[in-house]
Each structure stands twice: as C-alpha cells, then as structure tokens.
Design an enzyme around this catalytic site. Structure first.
Site, short mmCIF file in Angstrom:
data_model
loop_
_atom_site.label_atom_id
_atom_site.label_comp_id
_atom_site.label_asym_id
_atom_site.label_seq_id
_atom_site.Cartn_x
_atom_site.Cartn_y
_atom_site.Cartn_z
N ASP A 32 24.57 97.85 -22.81
CA ASP A 32 24.77 96.53 -23.40
C ASP A 32 24.37 96.59 -24.87
O ASP A 32 23.22 96.35 -25.23
CB ASP A 32 23.92 95.49 -22.65
N TRP A 33 25.34 96.93 -25.72
CA TRP A 33 25.12 97.02 -27.17
C TRP A 33 25.68 95.78 -27.82
O TRP A 33 26.89 95.59 -27.87
CB TRP A 33 25.81 98.27 -27.71
N GLU A 34 24.79 94.92 -28.33
CA GLU A 34 25.21 93.66 -28.95
C GLU A 34 24.84 93.66 -30.44
O GLU A 34 23.78 93.16 -30.81
CB GLU A 34 24.58 92.48 -28.23
N PHE A 35 25.75 94.13 -31.26
CA PHE A 35 27.07 94.72 -31.07
C PHE A 35 27.23 95.82 -32.10
O PHE A 35 26.48 95.86 -33.08
CB PHE A 35 28.18 93.67 -31.27
#
Length: 395
Positions: free
Chosen positions: A137-140
């Site tokens: 979960d890379w935001e962003f």
C-alpha cells in the site's frame, strides 16, 4: 440534482446487478482490511462474509529496508494468524505493508539491491507467521521514476515468491497492491501512470481505492465515494474506466468501498444538497464517522436521508450537520456494477466500521430474488435507467 426515494434507488441497484450473467460464479474476492485495535479484535471478524482478510500495516525500516516487527507487533501478528487458522470457514490472510503514513518506498525501490532486501524481508516475515500473501500500500508514487521502479519491484517480487514456493514446497504467496482510484495521478502538474504491463504480468490483483473523492479538504459537501460524478471525472466509474482503458485486465481489479462517511457543518442549514457550502468538517473525528456511527447519528437526530441518483450515493443531514456515505443499497449497486464489468471482486476499508450485525457486509452475501428484481425495475424511471445504463456500456 435528482433525488430518488428508497425503492427507486434500489431499482437502479438491482438493474445493475441483474446485468451480469445469472449463471456467473460468485465474486472471487470479498476482502476487508483490519487495523490492529483493542476495540475491534481480529476475532470479531465474521469470516463467512469474506474470502480474504488483510492485516494493516507493517512498515519497512528507513535504513535497513526490512520490515519492522516489535515485540508487541509479534504478539499481534501471532494472534491474528492463530485466529483465522482456527476459524471455519477459513480465509486467505494477507500481510499489508505501508499505509497512508509516510514510508520511504521511493528510496527503497530506487535500486535493485534495496528492492531485493525489502522483498526478501516481506517473504521471510509472511512465511514466519503463516500469511498466505503480501500486499503493498504505497500512497502514492510521486513521479515516473517511482512508477518505473514500482514496475521493476513487482517483477522481482513475483520472481522471488515463485522461487520461494519452489524451494519450500508451499503454495505461492499471493501478491497484491492497494492503488489510487485511477490509473493516473498528478502531483504538482507532473502526471504519471501506474506500470500497467507489470501489473498484468506480475500482480495477482490491485485493490483500487475507489473512495476519498470528497472530504475535509473541500469547502462544500460531496459524495466521498460516488459511483458517478456529473461534473468531474472523479468517481468510481471514472476510476475503473481509466484502469480498464489503460489496458489492465478486469480480473486484475478489485473495487474498494468505504465503511465510513465524511462529515461537514453546513454554512446554511437550508442549503443542504450535494455541493452546499460548508464551514468545517464536523461532526466525527477529523470529519469522518464509521458507518455504525452514521446509523446512530441518523437515528438519534432523526436525520433526513437522501438518495442521490446523479452520484449514486446517499447523504443525511440534521440541522447544520451533513454526512455523505454508502449504505447497503448504494454498495449493492456498486457490487453489481463491478460484477457487470467482470472485475475480480471488492474489498472494504475497514473492519470494525460496519454495524455490529454487519449490515453492509452481510448485504453483499444475499442472493437477489428475480421476482423482486422484476417488480423493483418496473418502479424506476426509464429515463434514469437508460442514462445510467448508457454510461456503463461506454466503459
């Protein structure tokens, strides 16, 4: 702005759901993210409603690039896995890495050596605790360099987990990623696009965060996760359209839905539709309320509940307070839409936000009676149905 009553909006939901083949198999992915919290332990999750449960989150160390597991986290991870290994029916457990907090992914993913360190750590931790998969979960990502590196990461991650399965003789770990609602993103007028080819080739699926379209940062009310948006290309439909249009296979897409609402205090209680001016985010925590809190708010304050067909969303208001959210009816419409597009499935953020009896989550396990379907369809406006259906076809 067009408002519908309960039966009319349900009609739209049923029409969308009816559009899929009646003999189609059940949705492959019915997932939910769980955040470590004392008020809602993992043991409270009803596993009959889901196929996959995500543990959120672990994060890599900024200098070692390996996942950090403290003594307290070790206990939590052990209890999490133990809980689901003893439950019937069983669910697939996935370790999610990252989250909305700042994580040094751009640095870690910038070269093959640090990517390898990160990848090996995720596999090691997942195997040590008995997880069935890993999730990023890379935001962003912030620019094209980030997305190019992300594509390389997915490829190297896939190679590594395939090799791990061959060596250990265990089933291959599932590889997923949580991504922006659209395939493109723009930071400071510098647009970038997710690595579509690598996603198709290396990731089992991506969890599209089809929410947070409107919130405390806005100066007017709006649908936080509207299926449609008549004024801007920020909606569930627009986002999914961008992913599919860019070439991502529908079976690689899992649609996200929020189990919470966004709140505002109206500038003028008499101006209370979507787009109404607001003073500030309120009530709730930083302008947000869990769905069960929304239900309580509506009941205690005798709030007016409005179903809005232009956005396929619901909102309620009482005095100067206004809440935009999803409920079982709008969620049913979304899931029917996802099934009509042959998506991989759906997921919710997050466990503990639904009502005690899983009012929204339970709704998605029900089978629609075709006689009820026919009756409901007859009660809706043909012009509205035609308009919404045309938008679906244009995808």
């Amino acid at each position: 702005m067009a408002n519908l009553n309960l039966m009319q909006l349900l009609s739209l939901a049923l029409v969308l759901t009816a559009s899929m083949n009646a003999t189609a198999s059940a949705t492959a992915v019915k997932a939910i993210y769980w955040i470590d919290q004392p008020l809602f332990p993992a043991s409270s999750i009803n596993t009959s409603l889901f196929t996959h449960v995500y543990y959120a989150f672990l994060a890599p160390n900024a200098t070692s690039f390996k996942l950090c597991v403290s003594n307290s986290t070790n206990i939590t991870l052990t209890n999490f896995i133990t809980t689901f290994r003893s439950r019937i029916p069983t669910v697939t457990t996935i370790l999610s890495i990252g989250g909305s907090n700042a994580t040094p992914f751009s640095l870690i993913f910038s070269n093959i050596t640090t990517r390898a360190t990160f990848i090996n750590s995720t596999i090691s931790v997942a195997r040590a605790y008995g997880f069935d998969g890993v999730d990023l979960d890379w935001e962003f990502p912030q620019n094209s360099d980030d997305t190019n590196n992300l594509g390389s990461l997915f490829q190297e991650w896939r190679i590594a987990i395939t090799a791990d399965a061959a060596i250990t003789g265990k089933p291959r770990l599932v590889l997923t990623a949580a991504v922006y609602f659209a395939v493109y993103f723009s930071v400071s007028d510098t647009p970038w696009t997710y690595p579509v080819t690598s996603i198709n080739q290396n990731v089992d699926w991506v969890n599209v965060m089809s929410y947070n379209f409107h919130g405390s940062w806005n100066n007017d009310t709006g649908a936080p996760s509207g299926l449609f948006n008549p004024t801007r290309n920020i909606s569930v439909v627009d986002g999914l359209k961008s992913w599919i249009g860019a070439g991502v296979k529908p079976e690689k897409l899992v649609m996200g839905m929020p189990l919470y609402g966004m709140t505002w205090q109206l500038q003028d209680p008499n101006v209370n539709g979507i787009g109404a001016p607001v003073v500030r985010p309120d009530p709730g925590s930083n302008g947000a309320m869990a769905y069960f809190q929304v239900v309580d708010f509506n009941k205690q304050r005798n709030a007016k509940v409005v179903y809005d067909v232009d956005t396929m969303s619901v909102y309620s208001y009482s005095g100067s307070y206004w809440i935009g959210y999803d409920d079982p009816i709008t969620v049913t419409a979304k899931v029917g839409y996802a099934q009509a597009l042959s998506l991989r499935g759906y997921f919710f953020w997050a466990a503990g936000y639904d009502t005690n009896n899983w009012k929204i989550s339970t709704q998605e396990t029900k089978q629609i009676d075709h006689s009820e379907q026919e009756y409901a369809c007859k009660s809706a406006s043909n012009s509205v149905l035609d308009w919404k259906w045309q938008i679906k076809v244009e995808l």
